[in-house]
Write a protein that holds these residues in place. Structure first.
Motif, PDB file in Angstrom:
ATOM      1  N   THR A  53       0.930  -1.244   0.334  1.00 52.45           N
ATOM      2  CA  THR A  53       0.115  -0.099   0.024  1.00 52.45           C
ATOM      3  C   THR A  53       0.767   1.576   0.069  1.00 52.45           C
ATOM      4  O   THR A  53       2.079   1.276   0.772  1.00 52.45           O
ATOM      5  N   ASP A  54       0.316   2.153  -0.794  1.00 51.16           N
ATOM      6  CA  ASP A  54       1.158   3.339  -1.060  1.00 51.16           C
ATOM      7  C   ASP A  54       1.140   4.954   0.573  1.00 51.16           C
ATOM      8  O   ASP A  54       0.138   3.972   0.500  1.00 51.16           O
ATOM      9  N   GLU A  55       2.294   4.840   0.935  1.00 50.74           N
ATOM     10  CA  GLU A  55       2.176   5.661   1.973  1.00 50.74           C
ATOM     11  C   GLU A  55       1.290   4.836   3.073  1.00 50.74           C
ATOM     12  O   GLU A  55       1.184   5.323   4.124  1.00 50.74           O
ATOM     13  N   ALA A  56       2.228   3.666   3.403  1.00 47.89           N
ATOM     14  CA  ALA A  56       1.589   2.901   4.544  1.00 47.89           C
ATOM     15  C   ALA A  56       2.919   2.544   5.685  1.00 47.89           C
ATOM     16  O   ALA A  56       3.134   1.307   5.658  1.00 47.89           O
ATOM     17  N   TYR A  57       3.318   3.604   5.916  1.00 49.55           N
ATOM     18  CA  TYR A  57       4.077   3.178   6.951  1.00 49.55           C
ATOM     19  C   TYR A  57       4.612   4.251   7.790  1.00 49.55           C
ATOM     20  O   TYR A  57       3.708   5.111   8.440  1.00 49.55           O
ATOM     21  N   MET A  58       5.364   3.479   9.503  1.00 49.54           N
ATOM     22  CA  MET A  58       5.583   4.446  10.140  1.00 49.54           C
ATOM     23  C   MET A  58       7.133   4.008  10.948  1.00 49.54           C
ATOM     24  O   MET A  58       7.582   3.500  10.348  1.00 49.54           O
ATOM     25  N   THR A  59       7.655   5.542  11.562  1.00 46.76           N
ATOM     26  CA  THR A  59       8.837   5.567  11.437  1.00 46.76           C
ATOM     27  C   THR A  59       9.064   5.605  13.276  1.00 46.76           C
ATOM     28  O   THR A  59       7.788   6.218  13.966  1.00 46.76           O
ATOM     29  N   LEU A  60       9.893   5.858  13.771  1.00 44.44           N
ATOM     30  CA  LEU A  60      10.528   5.970  14.768  1.00 44.44           C
ATOM     31  C   LEU A  60      11.509   6.078  15.482  1.00 44.44           C
ATOM     32  O   LEU A  60      12.248   5.206  14.837  1.00 44.44           O
ATOM     33  N   PRO A  61      12.511   6.690  16.484  1.00 47.46           N
ATOM     34  CA  PRO A  61      13.811   6.365  16.828  1.00 47.46           C
ATOM     35  C   PRO A  61      13.970   4.895  16.851  1.00 47.46           C
ATOM     36  O   PRO A  61      12.835   4.654  17.997  1.00 47.46           O
ATOM     37  N   LEU A  62      15.188   4.723  16.827  1.00 44.03           N
ATOM     38  CA  LEU A  62      15.264   3.395  17.407  1.00 44.03           C
ATOM     39  C   LEU A  62      15.578   3.042  18.432  1.00 44.03           C
ATOM     40  O   LEU A  62      15.026   1.679  19.051  1.00 44.03           O
ATOM     41  N   VAL A  63      15.725   3.685  19.316  1.00 41.38           N
ATOM     42  CA  VAL A  63      16.012   3.723  20.838  1.00 41.38           C
ATOM     43  C   VAL A  63      15.092   3.765  21.548  1.00 41.38           C
ATOM     44  O   VAL A  63      15.039   2.977  22.780  1.00 41.38           O
ATOM     45  N   ASP A  64      13.764   4.424  20.786  1.00 37.18           N
ATOM     46  CA  ASP A  64      12.445   3.478  21.377  1.00 37.18           C
ATOM     47  C   ASP A  64      11.400   2.775  20.942  1.00 37.18           C
ATOM     48  O   ASP A  64      10.039   2.454  21.550  1.00 37.18           O
ATOM     49  N   ALA A  65      12.596   1.809  19.989  1.00 35.26           N
ATOM     50  CA  ALA A  65      11.506   0.985  19.381  1.00 35.26           C
ATOM     51  C   ALA A  65      12.429  -0.288  20.936  1.00 35.26           C
ATOM     52  O   ALA A  65      12.817  -0.595  21.307  1.00 35.26           O
ATOM     53  N   ALA A  66      10.581  -1.384  20.600  1.00 30.30           N
ATOM     54  CA  ALA A  66      10.961  -2.581  21.863  1.00 30.30           C
ATOM     55  C   ALA A  66      11.828  -3.409  20.906  1.00 30.30           C
ATOM     56  O   ALA A  66      11.576  -3.978  20.246  1.00 30.30           O
ATOM     57  N   SER A  67      12.795  -4.446  21.798  1.00 34.82           N
ATOM     58  CA  SER A  67      13.371  -4.697  21.297  1.00 34.82           C
ATOM     59  C   SER A  67      12.819  -6.099  21.493  1.00 34.82           C
ATOM     60  O   SER A  67      11.937  -7.036  22.100  1.00 34.82           O
ATOM     61  N   LEU A  68      13.680  -7.458  21.079  1.00 35.69           N
ATOM     62  CA  LEU A  68      12.839  -8.976  21.063  1.00 35.69           C
ATOM     63  C   LEU A  68      12.889  -9.333  22.733  1.00 35.69           C
ATOM     64  O   LEU A  68      10.918  -9.821  22.861  1.00 35.69           O
ATOM     65  N   PRO A  69      13.505  -9.271  23.302  1.00 36.31           N
ATOM     66  CA  PRO A  69      13.318 -10.243  24.697  1.00 36.31           C
ATOM     67  C   PRO A  69      12.233  -9.414  25.752  1.00 36.31           C
ATOM     68  O   PRO A  69      11.281 -10.301  26.558  1.00 36.31           O
ATOM     69  N   GLU A  70      12.056  -7.575  25.512  1.00 33.87           N
ATOM     70  CA  GLU A  70      11.166  -6.738  26.094  1.00 33.87           C
ATOM     71  C   GLU A  70       9.617  -7.561  25.692  1.00 33.87           C
ATOM     72  O   GLU A  70       9.009  -7.196  26.326  1.00 33.87           O
TER      73      GLU A  70
END
Length: 55
Positions: free
Chosen positions: A36-53
């Motif tokens: 889908t066109d324009e279907a994305y989101m971004t965030l600073p990597l430091v704010d992303a949850a890691s898999l163990p979290e």
């Protein structure tokens, strides 16, 4: 008090979602539905949850 909930969204069966990290002055996580066109989101990597979290 009403609960803070969001109505479930409809999901297309043929959706293809991918994630990527853009490196730069601020590393950024990008999650996009490439079907889908324009279907994305971004965030600073430091704010992303890691898999163990998520476990």
């Amino acid at each position: 008090m009403e609960p803070d909930t969001v109505a479930p969204a409809e999901v297309a069966e043929d959706a293809e979602v991918m994630a990527s990290v853009e490196e730069g002055t601020t590393d950024t996580l990008v999650i996009a539905d490439v079907s889908t066109d324009e279907a994305y989101m971004t965030l600073p990597l430091v704010d992303a949850a890691s898999l163990p979290e998520w476990r």
